[in-house]
Design a protein around this motif. Structure first.
Motif, PDB file in Angstrom:
ATOM      1  N   LEU A  12      -3.343   5.596   1.276  1.00 38.73           N
ATOM      2  CA  LEU A  12      -2.518   4.563   0.652  1.00 38.73           C
ATOM      3  C   LEU A  12      -1.427   5.068  -0.284  1.00 38.73           C
ATOM      4  O   LEU A  12      -0.422   4.394  -0.471  1.00 38.73           O
ATOM      5  CB  LEU A  12      -3.419   3.591  -0.123  1.00 38.73           C
ATOM      6  CG  LEU A  12      -4.459   2.825   0.710  1.00 38.73           C
ATOM      7  CD1 LEU A  12      -5.494   2.180  -0.208  1.00 38.73           C
ATOM      8  CD2 LEU A  12      -3.801   1.778   1.588  1.00 38.73           C
ATOM      9  N   SER A  13      -1.638   6.231  -0.897  1.00 43.23           N
ATOM     10  CA  SER A  13      -0.712   6.634  -1.966  1.00 43.23           C
ATOM     11  C   SER A  13      -0.728   8.139  -2.181  1.00 43.23           C
ATOM     12  O   SER A  13      -1.646   8.837  -1.739  1.00 43.23           O
ATOM     13  CB  SER A  13      -1.104   5.918  -3.264  1.00 43.23           C
ATOM     14  OG  SER A  13      -2.360   6.374  -3.697  1.00 43.23           O
ATOM     15  N   GLU A  16      -3.806  10.191  -3.036  1.00 45.06           N
ATOM     16  CA  GLU A  16      -4.702  10.395  -1.892  1.00 45.06           C
ATOM     17  C   GLU A  16      -4.143  11.458  -0.941  1.00 45.06           C
ATOM     18  O   GLU A  16      -4.907  12.220  -0.338  1.00 45.06           O
ATOM     19  CB  GLU A  16      -4.912   9.078  -1.140  1.00 45.06           C
ATOM     20  CG  GLU A  16      -5.609   8.016  -1.972  1.00 45.06           C
ATOM     21  CD  GLU A  16      -5.934   6.754  -1.159  1.00 45.06           C
ATOM     22  OE1 GLU A  16      -5.997   6.803   0.072  1.00 45.06           O
ATOM     23  OE2 GLU A  16      -6.123   5.699  -1.804  1.00 45.06           O
ATOM     24  N   ALA A 158       1.743   3.875  -4.529  1.00 46.71           N
ATOM     25  CA  ALA A 158       1.774   3.251  -3.211  1.00 46.71           C
ATOM     26  C   ALA A 158       3.078   2.487  -3.023  1.00 46.71           C
ATOM     27  O   ALA A 158       3.588   1.883  -3.965  1.00 46.71           O
ATOM     28  CB  ALA A 158       0.593   2.297  -3.080  1.00 46.71           C
TER      29      ALA A 158
END
Lengths: 245, 245
Positions: A12-13, A16, A158
Motif C-alpha cells: 500500500l505505501s 511497506e 500511500a
C-alpha cells in the motif's frame, strides 16, 4: 485436485515497499503503479514508439548511464519539475512522437524506487490505467503465480490513485484469493469506478497537479485501457514493451 | 477568517506504524484500532466495569507490572491464544462481570504496539466499532486538532477490519480534509457499510477466528455503537474510561 488459484497481494505505501528487497519474490509477478505520473508516462512513451525506459534512482546515476547510452534521452523530475539539463520532465504529454525509436533514462522519486524494490521478482511489470486491460489479458495468459501489486505512493505515504489502479486490475482478475490489502484496493475501485478521473483529481497528487495548472495530465492518466501494450522490466533494468504471450 | 478544519490521516499498516515514534504528534489526537480483537476487548472490559487496562509489549513486562499491581488480572494472547499462567485470553467474551472493578495488564501483539507507538500524542484513544458513535461524539466536542487513526494490522500487514473502523469514524466526522489514506478508509467503509459483519468475516483475521470456531467473537466485534464510552490512555500508560467532555 486442481491447485488453488494464486493470491493477489497489494503493497500500500512506501514504508511497506522498504521491506520488499528482503522478501523472496522469485515465484511472483510484481506490477508497480505510479499513476501520477511515472508509470503512466512510461506506458505513454512505449505507446509512442520509445525503445525502452531505464529507471534509475539518482540524477548522478542518470548522467553516468548517459555515458554508456549517449543516444538516450534524459527524463524525470524532482519535486514534480524537470531536472536541470534533462531533455524531458515527467509529464506523459512530453513523451509524444519525439520519443519514437529512442531509449530514455528516467529518474523519478517513488516510481523508480517501487520498480527497483521488486527487481528480484520472477517478472516485473510497470502498470497504469492506460494499459490496464492489456495488463489483465497478459496476466491471465501467464502461468498462474502470486501477483504482487506495488503502489508507489508519494514521499512516504500511500497514494489513492495507485491503490485505485491496483483495485481495477484485481477487478479484472476475478476468482483469485485476496489479501486484506487487495480487498481494500478492490473496495476502493468499486466505490470509485464510475468516475476514475474524479478520484484522481481528489487525490493529493491530483490536487497538486491542478494547483500547477496540470489538470490535463491528470485527465490523461485517468483514461483506462486506451493503450494496448504491456511494459516489462528486463534483468538489466530496462522497461520495454513485452512480447505478447 | 476561520481556521481550516484539521486534517484526518490514517496509518494503514505496521510498517507505517514503525515511523510514528519519530513523528511529532503533540498537536494530534491518535486513535488506535485493533478490531479483532485487542481494542474491542478493552472497550468491552471497560463497559463491564474494569478500572483500566495496562497494555504492555511483552510477557515479561506483564509479569513485572503484576508485582507493582498484585490485584490486577493478566490478559492477552500470543498467536491468538491465552498465555500460560495468565487469567484471561484476548476474547472480548472473557471480559464480563469478572472484570468489574479490576485493573488488567494486557499484552497482545499488534494492538499494544499501535498504542505505544502514539503514546507521545496529545491524546491517545483506543477505538473499536463497539463504541464508535461515542468516540465520534467525543472527538466533535474536543478542541479541533489533527486526528491520526492508527490501524494496528496483523503481523506486518494491513488488516481490513481496522481500516474499516477508521473509515466509519471518518464518516461520522464529515467536513474535515482527508489524506489519501483517510480517503481510502472512507471508501472501504462506504463499500462495506451495509454489512460490517460480512466484511469482518471476509478479512484474514475473521477467517482465522472462524477456523478456530470463534465466529461469535467476530460477530461481537462487528456491532457498531453499542457501548457508550470512550477509552483514553493516560501518561502512565493505562487505558481508562475518559471523563465525558
Amino acid at each position: 485436485m486442481s491447485e488453488p488459484a494464486p493470491t493477489i497481494d497489494v503493497v500500500l505505501s512506501p514504508p511497506e515497499i522498504d521491506l520488499l528487497p528482503k522478501r523472496d519474490l522469485s515465484g511472483c509477478t510484481a506490477v508497480a503503479f505510479d499513476i501520477l505520473r511515472a508509470t503512466s508516462t512510461m506506458i505513454t512513451a512505449l505507446a509512442n514508439g520509445a525503445e525502452g525506459i531505464w529507471p534509475v534512482r539518482s540524477i548522478e546515476e542518470a548522467w553516468a548511464l548517459k555515458k554508456t547510452l549517449p543516444g538516450a534521452l534524459l527524463g524525470g523530475e524532482r519535486h514534480g519539475e524537470r531536472i536541470e539539463g534533462f531533455d524531458l520532465g515527467n509529464s506523459p504529454l512530453e513523451y509524444g512522437e519525439n520519443v519514437w525509436g529512442r531509449e530514455i533514462i528516467s529518474t523519478t522519486t517513488n516510481g523508480t524506487l517501487a520498480l527497483r524494490a521488486v527487481e528480484h521478482a520472477g517478472s516485473v511489470l510497470a502498470g497504469s490505467l492506460l494499459n490496464i486491460g492489456a495488463l489483465a489479458t497478459h496476466l491471465r495468459a501467464e502461468p498462474a503465480r502470486e501477483l504482487l501489486l506495488v503502489c508507489a505512493g508519494t514521499f512516504r505515504e500511500a497514494a489513492l490513485e495507485d491503490i485505485l489502479a491496483a483495485g481495477m486490475l484485481i477487478s479484472l482478475l476475478p476468482g483469485r484469493p485476496l489479501t486484506d490489502g487487495a480487498e481494500l484496493a478492490l473496495a476502493l475501485y468499486q466505490q470509485e469506478k464510475h468516475d476514475l478521473a474524479a478520484a484522481l483529481h481528489r487525490a493529493r497528487n491530483g490536487r497538486a497537479l491542478r494547483a500547477k495548472g496540470r489538470e490535463q495530465e491528470v485527465e490523461w492518466c485517468a483514461r483506462a485501457s486506451v493503450m494496448d501494450l504491456v511494459a516489462e522490466m528486463s534483468r538489466e533494468g530496462c522497461v520495454r514493451r513485452a512480447v505478447p504471450a
